[in-house]
Design a protein around this motif. Structure first.
Motif, short mmCIF file in Angstrom:
data_model
loop_
_atom_site.label_atom_id
_atom_site.label_comp_id
_atom_site.label_asym_id
_atom_site.label_seq_id
_atom_site.Cartn_x
_atom_site.Cartn_y
_atom_site.Cartn_z
N ALA A 316 0.82 -1.21 0.00
CA ALA A 316 0.00 0.00 0.00
C ALA A 316 0.85 1.26 0.00
N LEU A 317 2.07 1.19 0.54
CA LEU A 317 2.91 2.37 0.69
C LEU A 317 3.69 2.69 -0.58
N LEU A 318 4.07 1.69 -1.35
CA LEU A 318 4.92 1.91 -2.52
C LEU A 318 4.30 2.86 -3.55
N PRO A 319 3.02 2.71 -3.92
CA PRO A 319 2.47 3.66 -4.91
C PRO A 319 2.52 5.12 -4.43
N VAL A 320 2.30 5.33 -3.16
CA VAL A 320 2.34 6.70 -2.61
C VAL A 320 3.76 7.26 -2.68
N LEU A 321 4.73 6.45 -2.28
CA LEU A 321 6.12 6.90 -2.31
C LEU A 321 6.60 7.12 -3.75
N ASP A 322 6.17 6.25 -4.67
CA ASP A 322 6.54 6.45 -6.08
C ASP A 322 6.02 7.79 -6.59
N ARG A 323 4.82 8.13 -6.20
CA ARG A 323 4.24 9.39 -6.67
C ARG A 323 4.99 10.59 -6.08
N LEU A 324 5.31 10.54 -4.81
CA LEU A 324 5.93 11.69 -4.15
C LEU A 324 7.43 11.80 -4.44
N THR A 325 8.04 10.74 -4.99
CA THR A 325 9.46 10.80 -5.39
C THR A 325 9.62 10.81 -6.90
N ASP A 326 8.55 10.97 -7.64
CA ASP A 326 8.58 10.99 -9.11
C ASP A 326 9.20 9.72 -9.68
N GLY A 327 8.89 8.59 -9.06
CA GLY A 327 9.37 7.31 -9.56
C GLY A 327 10.83 7.02 -9.32
N THR A 328 11.47 7.76 -8.40
CA THR A 328 12.90 7.56 -8.14
C THR A 328 13.14 6.99 -6.74
N LEU A 329 12.23 6.16 -6.27
CA LEU A 329 12.37 5.55 -4.95
C LEU A 329 13.66 4.71 -4.91
N PRO A 330 14.42 4.75 -3.80
CA PRO A 330 15.68 3.97 -3.73
C PRO A 330 15.48 2.49 -4.05
N ALA A 331 16.50 1.91 -4.68
CA ALA A 331 16.41 0.53 -5.14
C ALA A 331 16.24 -0.44 -3.98
N SER A 332 16.74 -0.11 -2.79
CA SER A 332 16.64 -1.01 -1.66
C SER A 332 15.18 -1.26 -1.26
#
Length: 335
Positions: A316-332
């Motif tokens: 549930a958290l990943l789509p939100v973080l992807d949006r707020l980081t413009d798809g540049t979420l850390p690879a880890s």
């Protein structure tokens, strides 16, 4: 310890340390017992050495070890300072200081200083002390994450494990605080605090996911302590304050309908930026029924998410973080 051939030597000192602990003769028969070992052996023999029972002689090594004073296990200490500055249209690392158990790795990513922190002690237990200070200079972009989930292990008593994180963001800068989950184990005692100082015009994305025992392993927190506090100030004025405290039977507390209705994981997210209001409606549409988002100020978006376990929480958290980081979420985060 004296060397029979004269003077002191490193091997002799090494043998002395061994003898003081194991109470056995030195393997090098030329060297006598050190003073500490001789004293302990004499104490051993006088108290427990030869107890005649039924005509047999017994040694009391276990008894003498039991009588020795308690020595607290070694505690983990770690401190990490990171600063980034803008130069030539990009962000560059300007300060790095690593002490004790905390280290940082820096994957290459254009336009942003990305730091992956790791705790070489393997987790936090009672008495440990970890601290991170991070600063994004004017116009810079600094992002911090962790190599893996942090773990709060069984405490042996005494002081709680302390984690202190302090973040500073200058005008026109952005700082992303994106640690992976903190997993709480039975018997843990963790006191964690995060302080964020924002300058006018600064941006910050903060997320803190927590897992209350690993559901797949059948873990339940029947006796644990967890204290968490997040404080955000803008230009010295209070902007956001969130504090929570769990003690005792955490699983039973989370099972209450008014608290978490049986959830085993949760996450808090704060996004401070002038464009925060524009993200509210799309984020609400992507959240499950166990989450909610709201604007605490025109430039402050706050989200709270509950989930059954860590897998559901991350999904549930990943789509939100992807949006707020413009798809540049850390690879880890995607491993």
């Amino acid at each position: 310890m004296a060397n029979p051939r004269g003077g002191n030597s490193a091997p002799a000192r090494k043998h002395a340390r061994i003898l003081c602990i194991c109470l056995r003769p030195c393997r090098n028969r030329r060297q006598p017992l050190c003073r500490g070992a001789a004293k302990r052996r004499k104490l051993w023999q006088s108290r427990f050495g030869r107890a005649q029972q039924g005509g047999t002689t017994r040694t009391g090594r276990a008894a003498i070890l039991h009588q020795l004073p308690y020595v607290a296990p070694p505690r983990a200490r770690g401190a990490l300072r990171i600063a980034a500055r803008a130069k030539g249209g990009t962000s560059r690392l300007s300060l790095l200081r690593q002490e004790g158990a905390l280290r940082a790795l820096f994957p290459r990513r254009a336009g942003v200083v990305e730091a992956v922190t790791l705790n070489t002690s393997g987790g936090a237990t009672g008495g440990d002390s970890l601290a991170i200070e991070a600063e994004a200079g004017p116009g810079a972009h600094l992002r911090l994450t962790t190599q893996a989930a942090e773990r709060a292990y069984l405490s042996s008593g005494g002081p709680a494990a302390e984690i202190r994180n302090r973040l500073t963001v200058a005008p026109g800068a952005r700082l992303d605080w994106l640690p992976q989950e903190t997993i709480l184990y039975e018997g843990c005692d963790l006191d964690r605090r995060l302080t964020l100082d924002l300058a006018p015009g600064a941006r910050a994305l903060i997320v803190e996911p927590v897992i209350f025992g690993r559901a797949a392993m059948g873990e339940r927190l029947r006796d644990a302590r967890f204290r968490d506090r997040i404080e955000i100030r803008r230009d010295g004025m209070p902007l956001y304050l969130d504090a929570q405290r769990f003690s005792g039977d955490v699983t039973a507390h989370l099972a209450r309908p008014a608290v978490a209705s049986g959830a085993g994981a949760m996450a808090g997210l704060i996004f401070a930026a002038p464009e925060a209001e524009a993200h509210l409606t799309p984020i609400r549409a992507a959240l499950p029924a166990t989450a909610g988002a709201s604007l605490r100020a025109p430039d402050l978006l706050v989200l709270r998410l509950l989930a059954e376990d860590g897998f559901a929480l991350r999904a549930a958290l990943l789509p939100v973080l992807d949006r707020l980081t413009d798809g540049t979420l850390p690879a880890s985060w995607r491993l």
